[in-house]
Design a protein around this motif. Structure first.
Motif, PDB file in Angstrom:
ATOM      1  N   ALA A 224      -6.008   5.419  -5.737  1.00 36.29           N
ATOM      2  CA  ALA A 224      -5.723   5.934  -3.966  1.00 36.29           C
ATOM      3  C   ALA A 224      -7.107   5.211  -3.091  1.00 36.29           C
TER       4      ALA A 224
ATOM      5  N   PHE B 247       0.991  -1.290  -0.252  1.00 38.58           N
ATOM      6  CA  PHE B 247      -0.063  -0.165   0.125  1.00 38.58           C
ATOM      7  C   PHE B 247       0.776   0.991  -0.232  1.00 38.58           C
TER       8      PHE B 247
ATOM      9  N   LEU C 162      -2.145   8.761   4.345  1.00 38.30           N
ATOM     10  CA  LEU C 162      -3.692   8.148   3.902  1.00 38.30           C
ATOM     11  C   LEU C 162      -3.274   6.675   4.938  1.00 38.30           C
TER      12      LEU C 162
ATOM     13  N   ALA D 138      -7.198   2.184  -3.039  1.00 39.35           N
ATOM     14  CA  ALA D 138      -5.977   1.471  -2.057  1.00 39.35           C
ATOM     15  C   ALA D 138      -6.189   1.425  -0.790  1.00 39.35           C
ATOM     16  N   ILE D 139      -6.674   2.113   0.043  1.00 41.31           N
ATOM     17  CA  ILE D 139      -7.372   2.942   1.717  1.00 41.31           C
ATOM     18  C   ILE D 139      -8.546   1.403   1.962  1.00 41.31           C
TER      19      ILE D 139
ATOM     20  N   ARG E  50       1.186   2.080 -11.796  1.00 38.96           N
ATOM     21  CA  ARG E  50       1.100   2.829 -10.982  1.00 38.96           C
ATOM     22  C   ARG E  50       1.209   4.051 -11.898  1.00 38.96           C
TER      23      ARG E  50
ATOM     24  N   GLU F 135       2.052  13.277   2.464  1.00 40.82           N
ATOM     25  CA  GLU F 135       0.662  12.588   2.446  1.00 40.82           C
ATOM     26  C   GLU F 135       0.238  10.782   2.294  1.00 40.82           C
ATOM     27  N   VAL F 136       1.453  10.244   2.273  1.00 38.34           N
ATOM     28  CA  VAL F 136       1.744   8.884   2.257  1.00 38.34           C
ATOM     29  C   VAL F 136       1.316   8.809   3.782  1.00 38.34           C
TER      30      VAL F 136
ATOM     31  N   GLN G 121       2.283   1.874  -3.268  1.00 44.18           N
ATOM     32  CA  GLN G 121       1.508   2.318  -4.166  1.00 44.18           C
ATOM     33  C   GLN G 121       1.162   3.777  -4.083  1.00 44.18           C
ATOM     34  N   VAL G 122       0.824   3.853  -3.671  1.00 41.90           N
ATOM     35  CA  VAL G 122       0.972   5.850  -2.891  1.00 41.90           C
ATOM     36  C   VAL G 122       1.875   7.102  -2.991  1.00 41.90           C
ATOM     37  N   SER G 123       2.875   5.879  -3.198  1.00 40.38           N
ATOM     38  CA  SER G 123       4.155   6.794  -2.814  1.00 40.38           C
ATOM     39  C   SER G 123       4.738   7.098  -4.710  1.00 40.38           C
ATOM     40  N   SER G 124       5.452   8.199  -4.094  1.00 37.33           N
ATOM     41  CA  SER G 124       5.989   8.661  -6.121  1.00 37.33           C
ATOM     42  C   SER G 124       7.163   8.171  -6.008  1.00 37.33           C
TER      43      SER G 124
END
Length: 386
Positions: free
Chosen positions: A115, A79, A251, A118-119, A107, A247-248, A82-85
């Motif tokens: 996103a 997770f 999330l 994914a949460i 991605r 941000e991550v 997936q939500v990280s850059s």
């Protein structure tokens, strides 16, 4: 052999969810739909499991529980990746080199919808892989390894306090007004999530303070297992921050809180509308809503057999009996969760069940308590019955 293997469905679901999270883009959304659909459909068509097999090697069953911690760590990492850059630990490059699938490109194509999915998927896994297994392990107060793993599993949903409140509070006061997790008749599930969370944490802190005072120690110290639990969850949040910044981290907090909310929804389902006098009546199988749906039972370590669990909380999951004569839930667990999230539908289906419980399961004393609960419920048919 089959009865050992059936519980590995739990791990297959977790690994499948992790795979969807790594694949990204539409796979996350399809994966979320697939998990919910699988539970709802298979619970509907596979019927009930009422077997109680004898296990000669219970150590295998305990090890299956312990596997949940590395599995949940993998899902959470998937997770965060997936939500990280960033390509955390080169995971994307490694997956591409092994499988040929360009997960980094996939991605990059994902948006807000991915996103969000994914949460929800990660929160569902935190509830399924983390809370269910943590619940089983933290009942094993005689086993330090199980307690250690169970508490860390609960830390993912910010709920290590559950290890105190559930075992020493909920099991004592279940189906009474003293229990934060028991929802009175007419209560809305969304209110229950907040109420049970707040009251449950307060109760856990009070129970731990009482325990420490008896041993001559201060509640404001690291001897306090509830405070240590908060620090464990804070550590996981810090790791999420290191993985991708604010941000991550936020999330991850959202996924964890959704996982915690699932616990309270399950509490809502398992004891909604039940009444009992804790001073005169010990907890019996009739004080919990039960279900024996096959797929839920196999993939949730018999959490479904809740009636026996509350009658004998120390019994390990593989020895729980089905109690087909106990009051029954609407269906399997995820199906009932979906119904609970729609209050008008929930009350339409559960009000007749509550009335049936009053007539066929309640003692004379409990019928009086039930009438008092009906009068306060705000539900017309229950108030009329009162």
């Amino acid at each position: 052999m089959f009865h050992y293997l059936k519980y590995f469905l739990f791990h297959i679901i977790g690994l499948t969810a992790a795979s969807f999270l790594f694949l990204g883009d539409g796979w996350v959304i399809y994966g979320l739909i697939a998990v919910f659909s699988t539970y709802i459909v298979l619970d509907a068509v596979l019927g009930d499991d009422t077997t109680v097999p004898k296990f000669k090697h219970p150590v295998i069953l305990t090890t299956q529980l312990w596997f949940a911690l590395p599995l949940l760590a993998l899902i959470t990492f998937a997770f965060l990746w997936q939500v990280s850059s960033a390509d955390l630990f080169g995971a994307g490059a490694l997956i591409q080199s092994v499988t040929g699938i360009d997960v980094l490109a996939s991605r990059a194509e994902g948006g807000a919808g991915v996103a969000f999915a994914a949460i929800i998927l990660t929160g569902l896994m935190i509830g399924l892989i983390g809370t269910i297994t943590g619940h089983e392990l933290t009942h094993r107060t005689w086993d330090p390894v199980s307690m250690f793993i169970g508490r860390w599993l609960l830390a993912f949903s910010f709920d290590v306090a559950f290890a105190v409140e559930h075992v020493y509070g909920h099991h004592r006061y279940v189906s009474t007004t003293k229990d934060p997790a028991t929802a009175p008749r007419g209560r809305n599930v969304y209110y229950h999530i907040l109420s049970s969370t707040i009251r449950g944490n307060i109760s856990a802190l009070e129970l731990e303070k009482e325990r420490l005072n008896k041993t001559g120690h201060s509640a404001f110290s690291l001897r306090n297992s509830v405070l240590r639990g908060y620090l464990m969850s804070a550590f996981l949040v810090a790791l999420a921050y290191l993985a991708g910044g604010v941000e991550v981290m936020l999330l991850f907090v959202a996924a964890a809180l959704f996982g915690k909310s699932l616990l309270e929804i399950v509490n809502y389902m398992e004891h909604y509308g039940m009444v009992r006098n804790p001073e005169t009546t010990p907890v019996q199988p009739r004080h919990s809503w039960n279900t024996n749906k096959r797929f839920s039972s196999w993939t949730m370590f018999n959490l479904t057999r809740h009636s026996h669990h509350h009658a004998q909380g120390e019994v390990p999951y593989h020895e729980l009996r089905p109690y087909p004569e106990a009051p029954m839930m609407i269906n399997g667990y995820l199906t009932t969760i979906v119904v609970a999230l729609i209050p008008p539908l929930w009350h339409a289906l559960m009000t007749p069940k509550v009335q049936h419980w009053d007539k066929h399961y309640a003692s004379e004393e409990e019928r009086i308590l039930a009438q008092e609960a009906n009068a306060k419920s705000g539900i017309r048919s229950l108030m009329k019955a009162a």
